[in-house]
Each structure stands twice: as C-alpha cells, then as structure tokens.
Design an enzyme around this catalytic site. Sequence first.
Site, mmCIF file in Angstrom:
data_model
loop_
_atom_site.group_PDB
_atom_site.id
_atom_site.type_symbol
_atom_site.label_atom_id
_atom_site.label_comp_id
_atom_site.label_asym_id
_atom_site.label_seq_id
_atom_site.Cartn_x
_atom_site.Cartn_y
_atom_site.Cartn_z
ATOM 1 N N ALA A 150 0.766 -1.014 0.077
ATOM 2 C CA ALA A 150 0.022 -0.224 0.057
ATOM 3 C C ALA A 150 0.849 1.385 -0.128
ATOM 4 O O ALA A 150 0.316 2.218 0.472
ATOM 5 C CB ALA A 150 -0.970 0.051 1.087
ATOM 6 N N SER A 235 0.906 -5.573 -6.258
ATOM 7 C CA SER A 235 0.099 -4.432 -5.304
ATOM 8 C C SER A 235 0.886 -3.277 -5.695
ATOM 9 O O SER A 235 0.906 -2.783 -6.823
ATOM 10 C CB SER A 235 0.085 -5.140 -3.890
ATOM 11 O OG SER A 235 -0.894 -4.109 -3.404
ATOM 12 N N ALA A 236 1.271 -2.471 -4.580
ATOM 13 C CA ALA A 236 2.009 -1.334 -4.578
ATOM 14 C C ALA A 236 3.040 -1.430 -5.396
ATOM 15 O O ALA A 236 3.491 -0.460 -6.457
ATOM 16 C CB ALA A 236 2.147 -0.570 -3.552
ATOM 17 N N GLU A 363 -10.248 -9.068 -5.612
ATOM 18 C CA GLU A 363 -9.272 -7.868 -4.608
ATOM 19 C C GLU A 363 -9.744 -7.415 -3.762
ATOM 20 O O GLU A 363 -8.998 -6.749 -2.933
ATOM 21 C CB GLU A 363 -8.892 -7.201 -5.992
ATOM 22 C CG GLU A 363 -7.940 -7.891 -6.995
ATOM 23 C CD GLU A 363 -6.687 -8.121 -6.825
ATOM 24 O OE1 GLU A 363 -6.166 -7.701 -5.585
ATOM 25 O OE2 GLU A 363 -5.864 -8.628 -7.496
ATOM 26 N N HIS A 471 -6.917 -10.267 -2.564
ATOM 27 C CA HIS A 471 -5.589 -9.501 -2.800
ATOM 28 C C HIS A 471 -4.488 -10.357 -2.276
ATOM 29 O O HIS A 471 -4.293 -10.507 -1.070
ATOM 30 C CB HIS A 471 -5.798 -8.212 -2.305
ATOM 31 C CG HIS A 471 -4.761 -7.245 -2.589
ATOM 32 N ND1 HIS A 471 -4.277 -7.022 -3.765
ATOM 33 C CD2 HIS A 471 -3.872 -6.412 -1.793
ATOM 34 C CE1 HIS A 471 -3.214 -6.158 -3.805
ATOM 35 N NE2 HIS A 471 -3.127 -5.898 -2.794
#
Length: 502
Positions: A150, A235-236, A363, A471
């Site tokens: 994140a 992800s990020a 997700e 996710h």
Amino acid sequence: MASPKSLALALLCHLAVARPTVQLDNGTFTGTTTGSAPNTTSNTTSFLGIPFAFPPVGDLRFRLPVAHEPYNGSFNATTMSPACTQQALVYPDLTLLPFPLGVEVNAILHSVYTVVTPDSEDCLYINVIKPNWATSTSNLPVVVWIYGGAFQTGSTSQNDGKVIVERSIFLNKPVIYVSMNYRLSALGFLAGPQVQQANISNIGLQDQRLALRWVQTYIAAFGGDPTKVTIWGESAGAISVSLHMIANNGNPEGLFRAAFMQSGSPIPIGNETSMSAEQAFNQFVTKAGCNGTTDPIACLRQANYTTIKAAQDASPGPFSSSGLAHIWLPRGDGVFLTDNPQTLVENRVIAQVPVVTGDCDDEGTMFALANTNLITDDDFRGWVQQFWYPNATKEQLDKLLKVYPSTLPEGSPFNTSYLNGLTPQFKRIAAYEGDLVFEAPRRFFQSAISQNQWAFLSKRLKATPLLGSYHGSDLPFVYSQSLLLGELRDALIYFINNLDPV
Ligand SMILES: *[C@@H]1O[C@H](CO)[C@@H](O)[C@H](O)[C@H]1NC(C)=O
Ligand SMILES: *[C@@H]1O[C@H](CO)[C@@H](O)[C@H](O)[C@H]1NC(C)=O
Ligand SMILES: *[C@@H]1O[C@H](CO)[C@@H](O)[C@H](O)[C@H]1NC(C)=O
Ligand SMILES: *[C@@H]1O[C@H](CO)[C@@H](O)[C@H](O)[C@H]1NC(C)=O
Ligand SMILES: *[C@@H]1O[C@H](CO)[C@@H](O)[C@H](O)[C@H]1NC(C)=O
Ligand SMILES: *[C@@H]1O[C@H](CO)[C@@H](O)[C@H](O)[C@H]1NC(C)=O
Ligand SMILES: *[C@@H]1O[C@H](CO)[C@@H](O)[C@H](O)[C@H]1NC(C)=O
Ligand SMILES: *[C@@H]1O[C@H](CO)[C@@H](O)[C@H](O)[C@H]1NC(C)=O
Ligand SMILES: *[C@@H]1O[C@H](CO)[C@@H](O)[C@H](O)[C@H]1NC(C)=O
Ligand SMILES: *[C@@H]1O[C@H](CO)[C@@H](O)[C@H](O)[C@H]1NC(C)=O
Ligand SMILES: *[C@@H]1O[C@H](CO)[C@@H](O)[C@H](O)[C@H]1NC(C)=O
C-alpha cells in the site's frame, strides 16, 4: 604429517567457509552461498544490503535519492538492510467473526500486510541473488522485484528471491534476481503543490528508478545482462511497475525491456496540485509541528524522527473506513509523471515493452472487512459519496448502485452464491472496491497497450471463507518453496527469458 583424509577434510572445510566476492568499482563485496558446496549448479549466491544511494537522512530527508559514489574498500554484503520506515497498521476488528474463522482471516491479513522490523530512515539498499556459477561473462536475464504494501509498509526481506533463481536453474532458464528498498508513506510520497514546487515529488518511485540505473551500471559484474531486465511487482509494487512504464513520457531509458504486474495498474490518483494532496500535506505539516513556518519542508527535514514517524503513523491505512482511498501515493508531478496517470494512459504515453498483468478474482474482499458498519443501501451510497465521488449527482450514484447490487450472488467473493454475506453490503463493497482499484484500471491500461500483452485472473484459493481469491492470494504461487504450486512462477521465468510467458 597429515593423512590424505584429513587434508581432504581441511580442504572441504576451507571450501565451506570460503566467501564469494564481487568487485564493483574499487569495492569488494562479500556475499554468501547457500548450501554446503559452492559449486553445485542449483545453489545460489546472494549479495545483500548493497547501498545504492546516500542514506536519505538529515538534509537528504524529503529529497530525491542521490546515487552512491563509486565504491571503494570492503563491504559486508551478507545481510539485508533494515526496511524503510513503515507506517503503523491498524487491522480491522474481526471480533464479529466466530472462532476459528476470525483466527484464519486474521492470519491471512497479517501475511498480506506486515509492518516489517527493524525499520530505519537509512534504508536505500539493493540485493542481488544469482546462480553461484554465474560470472561477469554469463549475460543472464535479470528480474527486478518491487514489493507491495500500500506504499506504506513492505520490504525486500519479505520474499525469498532464492526460490525464483533456484527454479530458473532447474528449468534451464537461469535468471538473476534483484530487489531494492524504496521509501514509503509520507517519507516516500509526501504530496501537494509545495512538494511539486520543491521538485521532490514521488520520492519512493524515484528511489526505484535510481535502483534500476544501478542495475544498468553494476549487474554485469554479477553475470547479468543489463539489456535484459524485467521489472516485476505485486500490489503497490505492480502499480509502481506500471508507473515506470508511463514515467518519463513513456521512455524506459533502456532500464527495462519487459514488465510483469500482479494486482496493480495506473490507478486514478490525480495530481500533486489536487485538493486531496494539498489537504494531506497541510495535515501532515501540522501534526509534525511545522505549520505556520515560512518553509514547512525545511522544517520537516529538521524535525525529530519520532515526530515525523508519529505524524506518518496517523495517516489512514488499508483497513481504514476510507478503504483504499489513500493519501500517500505516486501522483502526477509535471516532471517525472508529466500528467496524472490516467490521462497518460488515455493518451497512450506508455513504454513499448511486453507486458504480463493480472489480478485475483476477489481483490476487494479484505478491504471490505473495514466497512462492516455499513448495513443499508443508503449506508453504501453515503460511503461511496464521502470517500470516492463527493461531487457525483444522484443519477450517477443511482446508476452505480444498480451496477453493483446488494444481491449476494452478484457480489465478491464472486461465484459463491449466497455464501460469505458477512453483512448485507459486504459482498457489494468488495465487488465495487476490487473493480475500482484493480480490475477496471487493469482493463483500461490493457486497452491502451498495443505491444504484446498477456493477462490472467487468478481464482486460486477461491474456497477461502469470506475472502475468496483475495488480494495477494497469487503471491504464494510465485514465491512458495513448493515447486508443485509454481505455474505462475514458471510463466514469470519464461517471460524474463523469452518475453513470452508460455
Ligand atoms: C580505483 O582505484 C584506482 C587506483 O587507486 C583509481 O585510479 C581509480 O580511479 C579508482 N576507481 C574508482 C571508480 O574509484
Ligand atoms: C546446494 O546444493 C547441494 C547439492 O546439489 C544441495 O545438497 C544443497 O541442498 C543445496 N543447498 C541449498 C540451500 O539449496
Ligand atoms: C579507497 O580505500 C583505500 C583503502 O581503504 C584508501 O586508502 C583510499 O584513500 C580510498 N580511496 C578513496 C577515493 O576513497
Ligand atoms: C557481516 O555482517 C554480519 C551481520 O551483521 C555478521 O554476522 C558477520 O560477522 C559480518 N562479517 C564480516 C566479515 O564482518
Ligand atoms: C563446477 O564443478 C564442475 C564439476 O566439478 C566443473 O565441471 C565446473 O567447471 C565447475 N564450475 C565452476 C564455475 O567452477
Ligand atoms: C527536477 O528533478 C528532475 C529529476 O527528476 C530534474 O531533471 C530537474 O532538472 C529538476 N528540476 C528542477 C527545477 O530542479
Ligand atoms: C498549527 O496547528 C495547530 C493545530 O491545528 C495549532 O494549534 C497551531 O496554532 C498552529 N500553529 C501555527 C503557527 O499556525
Ligand atoms: C524526539 O521527540 C520525542 C517526543 O517529543 C522525545 O521524546 C525525544 O527525546 C526526541 N528525540 C530527539 C533525538 O530529540
Ligand atoms: C495535472 O497536471 C498536468 C500538468 O501539470 C496538467 O496539465 C493537468 O491538467 C492536471 N490534471 C489534473 C486532473 O489536475
Ligand atoms: C467538488 O466540487 C467543488 C465545488 O465545485 C470543488 O471545489 C471540488 O474540487 C470538487 N471535488 C472534486 C473531488 O472534484
Ligand atoms: C461468476 O460471477 C460473475 C459475477 O457475478 C458472473 O459474471 C459469472 O458469470 C460467474 N461465473 C460463473 C462460472 O458462474
């Protein structure tokens, strides 16, 4: 006189403790070889914790990274550095869930999102893992891993790159694995017009880019081919990979020739000049005691680390009620990301490199756990309006509510009928957030890509209660030790070698 046997033993012992080294400039780096024999084909050699930038401390805090000077002297490269300063993480309240379901879900959330220790502002280090037989003439393809979390947490220490290298040797498609730390949260992604004016936007992304330049300069010494670099993230980390494709007006500068993304695409995040960025800046400056000063950024540089850390920890996280509407993210800055990412994608300002991109089927489920207080249709409508579309008209919201109905079989985890309806809105929020932040940006990105591309939708672990194919559920299929689970890992390895995952 020593017997031949004891001589042989002494020689073996000597081999066992002999440390591998690599020469970079005038620096000698000592790494480690896994396993007992330094020359067995499947063993790997790791060089960990190599500094690629000046430590971003003191006056270098809130500055773009500065490349390390040419190396000189001896370096101990046997352990990874601390993680970059992590943002505190508040997990959702799962007391609603019966035992043992709550325990299981809690364990999954902690495995996907982890506050890594130890952490430090001095964190800009890079790691290289290679087949132990690779030499400066091997010219092996290279994969560079960018971790997720994140943009608030995460570190290179969370995933074992040896698994990738060992499997690549087994497949006779050997690769070299690289991973770098990058700055996170406010220290990495402080936002706002003043940040743009100071030319210190997207620091964390610039850390990654500097590491990619480091790879160009040094990877040949380890046996890598600098013209055959694949950037890969989850992800990020996948969002970062996609942003490197549109950064610098889509010119990859020869830093990479392919991109592999798991659950991340250019997300609709806007510019440094947006209202939300300015608000985030003002709140942070106030929390750090720098409001009202003539140069708040200079004040932040001088601030006590404890103060900065506390101000950063007060930012919303992935399990806040605002969900994935984060404040510390890469944003359009007019220089590195010349416009807001969605506009760049729309205008097809994209590096022309082959792409593999995929998502998991569900997700949004784990983030919807943060909104179990939303029960009625009006609750859902109010939440969408508050955090996502403050200026939407009634007609627009009506349409959105119709497209994402509260009927359980339509929600996420998808294709689980009437199961997993934790609250009347849970599966609906999960479907909405999964589409908004993951599936829709991926499809939009793919629609703008004209070069070779492959996509996947992972439905593995679908039977996970409440979360479905959550996710991060595809990550074990790449990094897990068990080779039986590794079809996505093999696709990655083929892609790094052949620019074709099949
Ligand atoms: C390495 O050392 C040599 C001899 O001292 C010097 O000439 C050279 O400039 C050094 N190279 C780097 C990159 O520092
Ligand atoms: C290193 O290679 C040897 C011989 O193939 C093997 O026995 C050993 O398990 C390997 N070590 C690791 C950590 O894989
Ligand atoms: C490089 O290291 C050597 C030995 O430690 C030292 O004598 C020399 O001054 C260093 N050179 C530079 C340019 O720092
Ligand atoms: C390298 O660093 C590790 C971890 O700090 C330490 O255990 C090891 O003794 C060091 N090796 C040398 C040669 O200094
Ligand atoms: C590893 O050992 C094998 C067998 O002893 C030998 O043929 C090979 O040249 C060695 N490789 C290296 C890189 O030393
Ligand atoms: C801003 O930073 C970029 C590097 O990302 C550099 O090329 C540019 O010259 C800088 N501009 C100013 C005004 O400092
Ligand atoms: C900074 O913000 C705090 C909290 O809002 C406020 O109490 C303080 O007066 C402000 N200081 C200045 C100099 O504006
Ligand atoms: C930083 O601030 C905290 C809280 O105000 C204080 O306890 C700590 O001693 C300060 N540290 C330094 C190095 O000034
Ligand atoms: C973002 O910034 C760019 C360049 O500064 C500007 O052209 C564009 O209009 C901005 N877009 C938005 C949505 O603010
Ligand atoms: C919503 O509308 C207000 C008033 O027109 C405007 O100031 C604000 O920037 C808009 N917000 C967004 C997120 O578009
Ligand atoms: C799974 O669910 C989605 C979304 O509700 C639906 O479009 C799709 O047809 C379903 N697939 C199967 C195999 O039932």
